[in-house]
Design a protein around this motif. Sequence first.
Motif, PDB file in Angstrom:
ATOM      1  N   VAL A 106       0.870  -1.179   0.000  1.00  0.00           N
ATOM      2  CA  VAL A 106       0.000   0.000   0.000  1.00  0.00           C
ATOM      3  C   VAL A 106       0.905   1.226   0.000  1.00  0.00           C
ATOM      4  N   MET A 107       0.409   2.325  -0.583  1.00  0.00           N
ATOM      5  CA  MET A 107       1.298   3.485  -0.755  1.00  0.00           C
ATOM      6  C   MET A 107       0.677   4.776  -0.234  1.00  0.00           C
ATOM      7  N   ALA A 108       1.479   5.513   0.502  1.00  0.00           N
ATOM      8  CA  ALA A 108       1.191   6.909   0.848  1.00  0.00           C
ATOM      9  C   ALA A 108      -0.193   7.123   1.451  1.00  0.00           C
ATOM     10  N   LEU A 109      -0.527   6.314   2.438  1.00  0.00           N
ATOM     11  CA  LEU A 109      -1.822   6.520   3.115  1.00  0.00           C
ATOM     12  C   LEU A 109      -1.801   7.914   3.753  1.00  0.00           C
ATOM     13  N   PRO A 110      -2.819   8.741   3.464  1.00  0.00           N
ATOM     14  CA  PRO A 110      -2.747  10.149   3.892  1.00  0.00           C
ATOM     15  C   PRO A 110      -2.623  10.334   5.405  1.00  0.00           C
ATOM     16  N   LYS A 111      -3.258   9.412   6.175  1.00  0.00           N
ATOM     17  CA  LYS A 111      -3.164   9.540   7.637  1.00  0.00           C
ATOM     18  C   LYS A 111      -2.475   8.317   8.205  1.00  0.00           C
ATOM     19  N   ARG A 112      -1.720   8.528   9.270  1.00  0.00           N
ATOM     20  CA  ARG A 112      -1.067   7.397   9.942  1.00  0.00           C
ATOM     21  C   ARG A 112      -2.153   6.451  10.455  1.00  0.00           C
ATOM     22  N   ASP A 113      -2.024   5.178  10.066  1.00  0.00           N
ATOM     23  CA  ASP A 113      -3.029   4.192  10.437  1.00  0.00           C
ATOM     24  C   ASP A 113      -2.298   2.999  11.048  1.00  0.00           C
ATOM     25  N   MET A 114      -2.871   2.437  12.108  1.00  0.00           N
ATOM     26  CA  MET A 114      -2.197   1.344  12.805  1.00  0.00           C
ATOM     27  C   MET A 114      -2.901   0.017  12.529  1.00  0.00           C
ATOM     28  N   PHE A 177       7.163  10.397   1.365  1.00  0.00           N
ATOM     29  CA  PHE A 177       8.621  10.494   1.386  1.00  0.00           C
ATOM     30  C   PHE A 177       9.255  10.139   2.731  1.00  0.00           C
ATOM     31  N   GLN A 178       8.442   9.735   3.674  1.00  0.00           N
ATOM     32  CA  GLN A 178       8.985   9.199   4.929  1.00  0.00           C
ATOM     33  C   GLN A 178       8.429   7.775   5.154  1.00  0.00           C
ATOM     34  N   ALA A 179       7.121   7.635   5.389  1.00  0.00           N
ATOM     35  CA  ALA A 179       6.597   6.309   5.777  1.00  0.00           C
ATOM     36  C   ALA A 179       6.712   5.293   4.619  1.00  0.00           C
ATOM     37  N   TYR A 180       6.236   5.688   3.434  1.00  0.00           N
ATOM     38  CA  TYR A 180       6.322   4.762   2.295  1.00  0.00           C
ATOM     39  C   TYR A 180       7.788   4.538   1.916  1.00  0.00           C
ATOM     40  N   ALA A 181       8.551   5.638   1.853  1.00  0.00           N
ATOM     41  CA  ALA A 181       9.965   5.526   1.454  1.00  0.00           C
ATOM     42  C   ALA A 181      10.740   4.646   2.434  1.00  0.00           C
ATOM     43  N   GLN A 182      10.456   4.800   3.721  1.00  0.00           N
ATOM     44  CA  GLN A 182      11.144   3.952   4.709  1.00  0.00           C
ATOM     45  C   GLN A 182      10.806   2.473   4.483  1.00  0.00           C
ATOM     46  N   SER A 183       9.508   2.207   4.203  1.00  0.00           N
ATOM     47  CA  SER A 183       9.116   0.798   4.029  1.00  0.00           C
ATOM     48  C   SER A 183       9.773   0.197   2.780  1.00  0.00           C
ATOM     49  N   LYS A 184       9.910   0.999   1.711  1.00  0.00           N
ATOM     50  CA  LYS A 184      10.488   0.448   0.489  1.00  0.00           C
ATOM     51  C   LYS A 184      12.020   0.361   0.572  1.00  0.00           C
ATOM     52  N   LEU A 185      12.619   1.245   1.370  1.00  0.00           N
ATOM     53  CA  LEU A 185      14.058   1.093   1.646  1.00  0.00           C
ATOM     54  C   LEU A 185      14.281  -0.160   2.492  1.00  0.00           C
ATOM     55  N   ALA A 186      13.391  -0.368   3.461  1.00  0.00           N
ATOM     56  CA  ALA A 186      13.500  -1.565   4.302  1.00  0.00           C
ATOM     57  C   ALA A 186      13.407  -2.831   3.443  1.00  0.00           C
ATOM     58  N   THR A 217      -1.182   1.637 -12.178  1.00  0.00           N
ATOM     59  CA  THR A 217      -1.858   0.516 -11.483  1.00  0.00           C
ATOM     60  C   THR A 217      -2.843   1.102 -10.468  1.00  0.00           C
ATOM     61  N   ASN A 218      -3.420   0.220  -9.677  1.00  0.00           N
ATOM     62  CA  ASN A 218      -4.336   0.677  -8.614  1.00  0.00           C
ATOM     63  C   ASN A 218      -3.612   1.453  -7.520  1.00  0.00           C
ATOM     64  N   LEU A 219      -2.288   1.351  -7.513  1.00  0.00           N
ATOM     65  CA  LEU A 219      -1.514   2.032  -6.469  1.00  0.00           C
ATOM     66  C   LEU A 219      -1.780   3.539  -6.481  1.00  0.00           C
ATOM     67  N   GLN A 220      -2.055   4.074  -7.676  1.00  0.00           N
ATOM     68  CA  GLN A 220      -2.260   5.526  -7.778  1.00  0.00           C
ATOM     69  C   GLN A 220      -3.733   5.916  -7.617  1.00  0.00           C
ATOM     70  N   THR A 221      -4.610   4.916  -7.489  1.00  0.00           N
ATOM     71  CA  THR A 221      -6.033   5.278  -7.445  1.00  0.00           C
ATOM     72  C   THR A 221      -6.587   5.300  -6.025  1.00  0.00           C
ATOM     73  N   GLY A 222      -5.779   4.880  -5.058  1.00  0.00           N
ATOM     74  CA  GLY A 222      -6.241   4.885  -3.666  1.00  0.00           C
ATOM     75  C   GLY A 222      -6.316   6.306  -3.125  1.00  0.00           C
ATOM     76  N   ASP A 223      -6.587   6.400  -1.827  1.00  0.00           N
ATOM     77  CA  ASP A 223      -6.670   7.704  -1.166  1.00  0.00           C
ATOM     78  C   ASP A 223      -5.242   8.173  -0.870  1.00  0.00           C
ATOM     79  N   LEU A 224      -4.714   9.021  -1.757  1.00  0.00           N
ATOM     80  CA  LEU A 224      -3.297   9.395  -1.654  1.00  0.00           C
ATOM     81  C   LEU A 224      -3.074  10.791  -1.082  1.00  0.00           C
ATOM     82  N   GLY A 225      -4.135  11.539  -0.910  1.00  0.00           N
ATOM     83  CA  GLY A 225      -3.951  12.941  -0.525  1.00  0.00           C
ATOM     84  C   GLY A 225      -3.751  13.773  -1.780  1.00  0.00           C
TER      85      GLY A 225
END
Length: 318
Positions: A106-114, A177-186, A217-225
């Motif tokens: 999942v990519m760039a969820l606008p709000k931090r979600d747990m 550029f922080q949460a998604y980027a960190q996960s993909k660097l990981a 893809t669908n990655l760009q169609t979600g709720d991205l902000g």
Amino acid sequence: MTKKWTAEGIPSQAGRRVLITGANSGIGFEAALELARKGAEVILPARTQAKADDAASRIVQQVPTAKVHTEILDLAALASVRSFAQRVAQKFPGQSLDLLINNADVMALPKRDMTEDGFERQFATNYLGPFALTGLLLPSIKVKQGSRVVTLSSGVSHQGTIRFDNLQSEQVYKPMFQAYAQSKLADLIFSQELQRRLTAVGSPILSTSAHPGYAVTNLQTGDLGIGISLMMKLMKPFFSQDAAHGALPTLFAATAREAVAGGFYGPDGMGELTGFPKAVALAKGALDLVTANRLWQESERLTGVSYSDLHVAGEFRS
Ligand SMILES: NC(=O)c1ccc[n+]([C@@H]2O[C@H](COP(=O)([O-])OP(=O)(O)OC[C@H]3O[C@@H](n4cnc5c(N)ncnc54)[C@H](OP(=O)(O)O)[C@@H]3O)[C@@H](O)[C@H]2O)c1
């Protein structure tokens, strides 16, 4: 690579069993389709049975001889990852997998979600879930030449930092550029570290990674902000490709004879956004061995999945 590599370059997959996460849409679907076309038996887990069935029937429509198994998997929930891995091991006992592709995310969820496990959702889905899944499935992967684990990263990994005081974005949350980027660097660090550990036990299994550039893809169609959505829309007409082309680096990393241990593959066009597979540079953040080792320990602790069985992957049985 002088000649452009395309899906035609995929060697026969007859007799090979592959498992691809997130294969009900986008790049994962296209990769599953091409592998099925080349004769692979495909295990296709999705978040719901309906999504898995739909993808399987779209594959069978195009490849009537395809052998596709559907399953349910939620990578954001460790209980789901564990029960899925158990079902795979029961259904396909022993060393039964040739290829595992960690593709879902999942990519760039606008709000931090747990998640229910208490992890930030992108870190959980994109990194901790695949880390746990790979560890649990490692005993199922055939210990022979040709076996591979492919992990999807992203060009955004170059912007990522692993901050051990902010792994769950508890201090700062910036969607892309922080949460998604960190996960993909990981993901990239994981793929490299896995290769080092496989090499250390003399295993023939390869760990490789890939990124698709910008694939529609669908990655760009979600709720991205608004900001990220606008950036994607502006880039799309000039710097994007379809999902089938986006799947080529994955397919190269998964099947090409030229792919090497620890190799990272992406598109060869400008900014690695479009084009055909080539070896690409790792993000600087993926080169630090101290970080890699610490992230591994932390991931074992957080997921409760230990790679102590790694020696199994080193017992050479061809
Ligand atoms: N497209 C690009 O431009 C781009 C760029 C860089 C990297 N990538 C990487 O390419 C890979 C594939 O992405 P894509 O572009 O093909 O996106 P996509 O079409 O949105 O596919 C993502 C897949 O992941 C699945 N997924 C999401 N959350 C999940 C969860 N909790 N458990 C199990 N599956 C889950 C989705 O299932 P649902 O259908 O249920 O949501 C979907 O099947 C990702 O690793 C992504 O980081 C893509």
